[in-house]
Design an enzyme around this catalytic site. Structure first.
Site, PDB file in Angstrom:
ATOM      1  N   HIS A 373      17.438  -6.860  -7.566  1.00 30.76           N
ATOM      2  CA  HIS A 373      18.487  -6.317  -7.952  1.00 30.76           C
ATOM      3  C   HIS A 373      18.909  -5.181  -8.389  1.00 30.76           C
ATOM      4  O   HIS A 373      19.888  -4.706  -9.016  1.00 30.76           O
ATOM      5  CB  HIS A 373      19.022  -7.325  -9.362  1.00 30.76           C
ATOM      6  N   LYS A 564      31.855  -3.122 -18.710  1.00 28.65           N
ATOM      7  CA  LYS A 564      30.088  -3.426 -18.199  1.00 28.65           C
ATOM      8  C   LYS A 564      29.375  -2.820 -19.206  1.00 28.65           C
ATOM      9  O   LYS A 564      29.653  -2.270 -20.134  1.00 28.65           O
ATOM     10  CB  LYS A 564      30.132  -2.549 -16.754  1.00 28.65           C
ATOM     11  N   ARG A 565      28.092  -3.107 -19.034  1.00 24.92           N
ATOM     12  CA  ARG A 565      27.043  -2.509 -20.062  1.00 24.92           C
ATOM     13  C   ARG A 565      27.124  -1.038 -19.850  1.00 24.92           C
ATOM     14  O   ARG A 565      27.547  -0.414 -19.030  1.00 24.92           O
ATOM     15  CB  ARG A 565      25.657  -2.968 -19.475  1.00 24.92           C
ATOM     16  N   LYS A 570      26.130   4.203 -14.670  1.00 24.88           N
ATOM     17  CA  LYS A 570      27.512   3.686 -14.496  1.00 24.88           C
ATOM     18  C   LYS A 570      28.746   4.560 -14.992  1.00 24.88           C
ATOM     19  O   LYS A 570      29.933   4.414 -14.655  1.00 24.88           O
ATOM     20  CB  LYS A 570      27.628   2.211 -15.391  1.00 24.88           C
ATOM     21  N   THR A 672      29.565  -6.896  -9.841  1.00 25.82           N
ATOM     22  CA  THR A 672      30.382  -8.133  -9.652  1.00 25.82           C
ATOM     23  C   THR A 672      31.613  -8.257 -10.179  1.00 25.82           C
ATOM     24  O   THR A 672      32.406  -8.780  -9.984  1.00 25.82           O
ATOM     25  CB  THR A 672      29.713  -9.517  -9.919  1.00 25.82           C
ATOM     26  N   LYS A 676      35.638  -9.384  -9.411  1.00 26.79           N
ATOM     27  CA  LYS A 676      36.679  -9.859 -10.372  1.00 26.79           C
ATOM     28  C   LYS A 676      37.985  -9.456 -10.544  1.00 26.79           C
ATOM     29  O   LYS A 676      38.841 -10.052 -10.430  1.00 26.79           O
ATOM     30  CB  LYS A 676      35.855 -10.281 -11.796  1.00 26.79           C
TER      31      LYS A 676
HETATM   32  C1  OX2 Z   1      22.342  -6.107 -11.965  1.00 24.10           C
HETATM   33  C2  OX2 Z   1      22.649  -5.106 -11.114  1.00 24.10           C
HETATM   34  O1  OX2 Z   1      22.769  -3.631 -12.000  1.00 24.10           O
HETATM   35  C3  OX2 Z   1      24.051  -4.957 -10.545  1.00 24.10           C
HETATM   36  O2  OX2 Z   1      24.501  -3.936  -9.813  1.00 24.10           O
HETATM   37  C4  OX2 Z   1      24.172  -6.432  -9.781  1.00 24.10           C
HETATM   38  O3  OX2 Z   1      25.409  -6.673  -9.332  1.00 24.10           O
HETATM   39  C5  OX2 Z   1      23.597  -7.766 -10.587  1.00 24.10           C
HETATM   40  O4  OX2 Z   1      22.555  -7.280 -11.121  1.00 24.10           O
HETATM   41  C6  OX2 Z   1      23.879  -9.027  -9.740  1.00 24.10           C
HETATM   42  O5  OX2 Z   1      23.016  -8.771  -8.710  1.00 24.10           O
HETATM   43  N1  OX2 Z   1      19.382  -6.232 -14.054  1.00 24.10           N
HETATM   44  N2  OX2 Z   1      20.453  -6.354 -14.010  1.00 24.10           N
HETATM   45  C7  OX2 Z   1      20.937  -6.114 -12.563  1.00 24.10           C
HETATM   46  O6  OX2 Z   1      19.712  -5.824 -11.941  1.00 24.10           O
HETATM   47  C8  OX2 Z   1      18.915  -5.908 -12.863  1.00 24.10           C
HETATM   48  C9  OX2 Z   1      17.266  -5.528 -12.716  1.00 24.10           C
END
Ligand code: OX2
Length: 838
Positions: A373, A564-565, A570, A672, A676
């Site tokens: 991820h 978002k975080r 970001k 994601t 949304k």
């Molecule tokens: C997140 C990613 O940062 C994000 O871009 C992605 O959409 C989401 O995972 C689901 O795939 N922790 N959080 C993420 O990656 C990690 C490691």
């Protein structure tokens, strides 16, 4: 499991009150549960009592579906997907279960008798915040789609007693508050203490020869912890399938050490209990990077060992041996957090079930698949050998053996390339030694995937290049998706109604059908009603903002949202640079004609991440100054909404006009939230990063506000020696903006407060805000102009929604099922005395 002693043969009689779906029956059941479960008379019941009674009423209606599902799976001996994830950010259950059961209206009527509104009871639910952000929320969307698509599946994870912290803002700074989500009980879960398993930690290993003369290993642990499963049924949309989310709570095997107790050491006697319970006590609040703390490794091993032991127990219930394990189970590793599972399955097969190495390895490799991820180097998990070996000595040995055999094979392919060998090794030996969890996952899995097209390409080219070269056939892309049941139907009922009125309700399960909306872009009446709906939703959010933070915002302004975080990659601070630019322009030219905007932010910072916390402080400081400046006259408003979570997401996505997806190209694996927003009719301003690229491809370049460097340009600039000062000195407006922030203008004259942030941008700027600044500002001007033409804007918004079919998690899950898991749907037939879904 059916107990062998069970002799019940009589079927369950029609339990109308626990299964009926009509208003009258639900009303009766609600009162019954209020009295007999909550123990409250209606006239003394609190809102929470009513919520609990309603939750139990709905859970009753899930149970037959759930038990029938589990029984069918056992009987048919199906192939099952196990999604192993350290996080499941499921969000509140009640509203979604009502929608999936198809009884929202019936329950609405049934509840009205209490004098309360259903929406008030829904708002009462404490959301299970068992995740940090995208990764945990993705796992939750995938569970929804797995059930909706009738795929046998189990979500395995940790039942954290305290989930992600609640965020408060004090004087503009983030303050973390413990999340006590379990304090009033959790009506959706069922504990299964009888299915508890034991997990070893610490100690040492020894070898011995068994009765057949075989050479074996034995792990003598320091301590053993018990895992107790807590099950939550996850119902699909308008189907009978209810899969299980099984979360493990850690407990002490013996809560008292009676030896110590008898010696008078009362506190010493409960030490072990305290330590054991700590394992599932709290979620680590870091999104990425992860924290290299020993307790975190204990959590990972704990839930993975529990889950694999659980699968083995279920398997042996129906099968004579574990030879067919990989044929019955497909185990997905949600990032590397559960990747110790590769070594643990080997241990269970070899030490406990006495398989030889090669057979165990064949089964293991064919069981696991791994999803990556992130590309951020600091988020690639590795554990110091010192910690790993002390905590999991037997797994350390097994990993050494896996590595040894792996490298032996590699040496044949690359005979004289020691550099290659050390780059591929599961053990990093370049300095302090580490176990590289991504390498373990790659070697031990039959499939490896990224979460968006660009991300998968970059994995192949960069982060996992050496593995791609070795086994290209293992690699594939699975672009993320989100569930339209939660992110449209549940969170945006007005839009749902408007869409369904035009194209029917098939789109809820087949999101590509939204294409049908394209026929209505030229329908002026439809666009009118589209705008009215958006306005009403924005007005609701405006009320909520006023209630929460006491700021009045105007629903007719452009709602420009970034939730978002908080992370430097970001680039929430790039958004702030735009706000300060507009403010600066208005100060210089008070009559400037700009499109009035409300900037809305939400997101949590990892508690130890100084720069992210400073960005929150900056947003709040800028907000305060602008809000108190009469010359602005409400043309700009900035709101930071505390405690962004799933519940708040459901409120804010439908109200957005503009979605901010502005990460540095090559840094956001997918995103994601971007999906949304767009599904709810917001337009995107974004970089060519993660899934933004695919969203733009789907909606069309003319319906997307693109800016910024591409990944290649980012790499090239870095390679050529990126110097942010060039931008600072050559762009007057940018310099004025940074100087204004650095001067103390937004911090009551304190010029030191934001210095670290400003200096970081001018002298280092690792995420290239300054390089993208002008392009972002220009693009935002285009947004402002476009919004002024409301008819045009509505067309774009409708087209965005119409073209979002690809981003349903149903599509993602179908691809995983066909290309990685090779699982088939299984229809669940309810006994005929159970009332079918509406
Ligand atoms: C997140 C990613 O940062 C994000 O871009 C992605 O959409 C989401 O995972 C689901 O795939 N922790 N959080 C993420 O990656 C990690 C490691």
């Amino acid at each position: 499991d059916p107990s062998p002693e069970s002799t019940f043969v009589c079927p369950i009689i029609i339990e109308d009150d626990r299964t009926g779906l009509d208003t009258e029956t639900i009303r009766r059941a609600l009162r019954d549960n209020l009295l007999y479960i909550q123990g409250k008379l209606p006239e003394l019941a609190s809102k929470n009592d009513l919520y609990m009674a309603l939750a139990y009423t709905i859970r009753d209606r899930l149970l037959q579906r759930w038990l029938t599902t589990q029984q069918t799976y056992l009987k048919k001996d199906v192939r099952t997907v196990c999604y192993l994830s350290a996080e499941f950010l499921v969000g509140p259950h009640l509203a979604n279960n009502l929608i999936n059961l198809g009884i929202y209206e019936q329950v609405q009527k049934a509840v009205s008798e209490s004098g309360l509104k259903l929406e008030e009871l829904i708002a009462q639910e404490e959301e299970p915040g068992l995740g940090n952000g995208g990764l945990g929320r993705l796992a939750a969307c995938y569970l929804d789609s797995l059930s909706t698509l009738e795929i046998p599946a189990i979500g395995y994870g940790i039942r954290y007693e305290f989930g992600i912290f609640d965020q408060e803002i004090h004087d503009g700074w983030q303050v973390e508050i413990t999340d006590k989500w379990l304090q009033y009980g959790n009506p959706w879960e069922i504990a299964r203490p009888e299915a508890g398993v034991e997990v070893k930690f610490g100690g040492y290993t020894e070898s011995y020869t068994d009765e057949n003369g075989n050479y074996r290993s034995r792990w003598i642990p320091d301590y053993v912890v018990k895992g107790i499963p807590y099950d939550t049924p996850i119902l699909g949309y308008r189907v009978n399938t209810a899969n299980t989310m099984r979360l493990w709570k850690s407990e002490a095997c013996e809560s008292f050490d009676f030896g110590r107790f008898n010696r008078g050491d009362y506190y010493g006697a409960v030490d072990n209990k305290v330590h054991s319970e700590n394992i599932s006590k709290v979620l680590y609040p870091n999104d990425e990077p992860i924290q290299g703390k020993e307790l975190r490794l204990e959590q990972q091993y704990f839930f993975v060992s529990c889950s694999l032991q659980d699968m083995i127990r279920i398997h042996l219930h129906e099968n004579p041996s574990l030879n067919s394990f990989h044929q019955k189970w497909s185990v997905q590793l949600n990032d590397t957090h559960p990747s110790v599972g590769v070594a643990e399955l080997m241990r269970l097969l070899i030490d406990v079930h006495h398989f030889d190495w090669d057979k165990a390895w064949f089964i293991t490799q064919n069981t696991f698949a791994y999803t990556n991820h992130t590309l951020l180097p600091e988020a690639l998990e590795k554990w110091p050998l010192s910690i790993f070996g002390r905590l999991l000595p037997r797994l350390m040995e097994i990993i050494y053996e896996i590595n040894h055999r792996f490298l032996d094979k590699i040496r044949i392919i690359y005979p004289h390339d020691d550099g290659k060998i050390s780059r591929l090794s599961i053990i990093d030996e370049s300095g302090e030694k580490y176990v590289r969890m991504a390498h373990l996952a790659c070697v031990g899995s039959q499939a490896i995937n990224g979460v968006a097209a660009l991300h998968t390409e970059l994995l192949k080219k960069d982060v996992l290049r050496n593995f791609y070269e070795l086994f290209p056939e293992k690699f594939s892309n699975k672009t993320n998706g989100v569930t339209p049941r939660r992110w449209i139907v549940s969170s945006n009922p007005r839009l749902t109604f408007a869409i369904t009125e035009k194209i029917g309700e098939n789109w809820i399960k087949h999101l590509e059908d939204l294409r049908g909306l394209e026929n209505y872009v030229d329908d002026g009446e439809f666009r009118d009603s589209w705008r009215r709906i958006k306005y009403d939703i924005k007005a609701d959010l405006a009320n909520y903002i006023d209630k929460k933070v006491g700021i009045k915002v105007d629903p007719s302004t452009l709602f420009d949202v970034q939730v978002k975080r908080i992370h430097e990659y970001k680039r929430q601070h790039l958004n702030v640079l735009h706000i300060v630019t507009l403010y600066h322009r208005l100060k210089n030219n008070p009559n400037l004609d700009i499109t009035p905007r409300t900037f809305i932010f939400g997101g949590k910072a990892a508690p130890g991440y100084f720069m992210a916390k400073l960005i929150i402080k900056l947003i709040n400081s800028v907000a305060e100054v602008i809000d108190n400046d009469p010359t602005i006259g409400g043309r700009l408003k900035v709101v930071f909404l505390p405690d962004y979570n799933v519940t708040f997401g459901q409120r804010v996505y439908p109200a957005a006009d503009l979605s901010e997806q502005i990460s540095t190209a090559g840094k956001e694996a997918s995103g994601t939230g971007n999906m949304k927003f767009s599904m709810n009719g917001a337009l995107t301003i974004g970089t060519l990063d993660g899934a933004n690229i695919e969203i733009r491809e789907e909606v069309g370049a003319e319906n997307f506000f693109l800016f910024g460097l591409t990944t290649e340009e980012v790499y090239a600039k870095k390679a050529a020696g990126y110097n942010p000062q060039e931008y600072y000195y050559h762009n007057e407006e940018l310099r004025a903006v940074l100087d204004l922030i650095g001067s103390g203008f937004f911090s009551r004259g304190d010029s030191s407060l934001f210095r670290p942030l400003v200096d970081n941008l001018i002298y280092d700027d690792p995420y290239m805000l300054l390089a993208d600044y002008q392009s972002y500002i220009d693009c935002q001007e285009g947004v402002g102009r476009a919004y002024k033409d409301q008819e045009h804007w509505s067309r774009l918004a409708i087209l965005n929604v119409a073209r979002m079919g690809k981003f349903s998690s149903d599509r993602s899950i179908r691809q995983y099922c066909e290309e990685i898991w090779r699982v088939q749907p299984v229809k669940i037939e309810l006994p005929d005395y159970i009332q079918a879904n509406a």
